[in-house]
Design an enzyme around this catalytic site. Sequence first.
Site: not given
Ligand code: NAD
Ligand code: DAU
Length: 332
Positions: A121-123, A148, A152
């Site tokens: 992730t970019d975080e 988190y 990562k």
């Molecule tokens: P998500 O939480 O929707 O899904 C995670 C999945 O991993 C689920 O299906 C869960 O059951 C599985 N999982 C969790 N722990 C596990 C374990 N111990 N063993 C096997 N399976 C397990 O997550 P997401 O938003 O789809 O993110 C997927 C990946 O992308 C992550 O690595 C996250 O860090 C990365 N990522 C997410 C975002 C975003 O915006 N959501 C952005 C950049 C990177």
């Molecule tokens: O940047 C990549 C990341 O983006 C991924 O690595 C993470 O897995 C993914 O969850 C996401 O992280 P954020 O913390 O940016 O996403 P989130 O959806 O939780 O929140 C996005 C923004 O919105 C953040 O600034 C917090 C804000 N927020 C979130 C919620 C749930 C609100 O203002 N209100 C809300 O109810």
Amino acid sequence: MKILVTGGAGFIGSNFVRYIYKERPDWDITVFDKLTYAGNLKNLEGLDESRVHFIKADICDSEAIDNAIADTDAVIHFAAESHNDNSLFDPSPFIQTNLIGTYTILEAVRKYNKRLHHISTDEVYGDLELDDPAKFTPNTPYNPSSPYSSTKAGSDMLVRAWVRSFGVKATISNCSNNYGPYQHVEKFIPRQITEILEGRKPKLYGAGENVRDWIHTDDHSSGVLAILEKGKIGDTYLIGADGEKNNKQVIELILELMGKSSSDYEHVSDRPGHDLRYAIDSSKLENELGWKPRYTDFKLGLKNTIKWYRENEAWWKPQKIEAEAKYRKTGR
Ligand code: NAD
Ligand code: DAU
């Protein structure tokens, strides 16, 4: 080609499986997923079971991981605990899955000499000032803020060390905030859409000035496929689609697209340690591997995402009650 997709029943993993299913019809896909609260087999419904197999197991289970990796050509590692707010509530599953789980996978790909692509992730880079002209690049120093993002970051460091010390054939991608179908309702965009669908107001953390760099999940998938097929072993690629918006702008747009007044939201308490701004420079991926995002019209992407949540209430209703109960405990 046989691929193992960890976390393939989650949001981005399942969208990746669907993308590969369509784009690489001769590939054999195995999803390896523990089915935590975030995993859902419904995300894979409709896919032919002779092409998409499923293993329910934990990535920290070295025997299960060993068996699965011995029988594949490449591992695409999405599995993680992924939600910042949960990591502030209880960091322990983040340490376990994101660090120990990634270590377990690294040991298995090392043993069987298999290709690994690690999803990050970019975080990991921390945050930027609102007026900083610089964006994150693969050379930006790591500076994570939350349990988190620090786990990562740690998992990325493990991958880099296993490449250098043991010659593991791995690449890493760091992507920005994804949106699209099948995203858990704990996350920002689906939470607001489903709050409105349930007749409540969207919830904005703090003043809503925090900026996220939105990308459609299918563009994340195409970036990962490009790296898997053409990426240089040991390299890190950033995936982003120049989609910077602050949270207030996103909430106002969701309200407008759902036929509500754009001021019809409420401010709730801010997230502790809340990162201010993320911004991705994806020029390495574009210039070296010829990747380009396709879904660059955010308003259209958001409109289609709202439509998906409207039409799939049976998918999100069961997770909504639990997600909002967690938020109530933190006052958000
Ligand atoms: P998500 O939480 O929707 O899904 C995670 C999945 O991993 C689920 O299906 C869960 O059951 C599985 N999982 C969790 N722990 C596990 C374990 N111990 N063993 C096997 N399976 C397990 O997550 P997401 O938003 O789809 O993110 C997927 C990946 O992308 C992550 O690595 C996250 O860090 C990365 N990522 C997410 C975002 C975003 O915006 N959501 C952005 C950049 C990177
Ligand atoms: O940047 C990549 C990341 O983006 C991924 O690595 C993470 O897995 C993914 O969850 C996401 O992280 P954020 O913390 O940016 O996403 P989130 O959806 O939780 O929140 C996005 C923004 O919105 C953040 O600034 C917090 C804000 N927020 C979130 C919620 C749930 C609100 O203002 N209100 C809300 O109810």
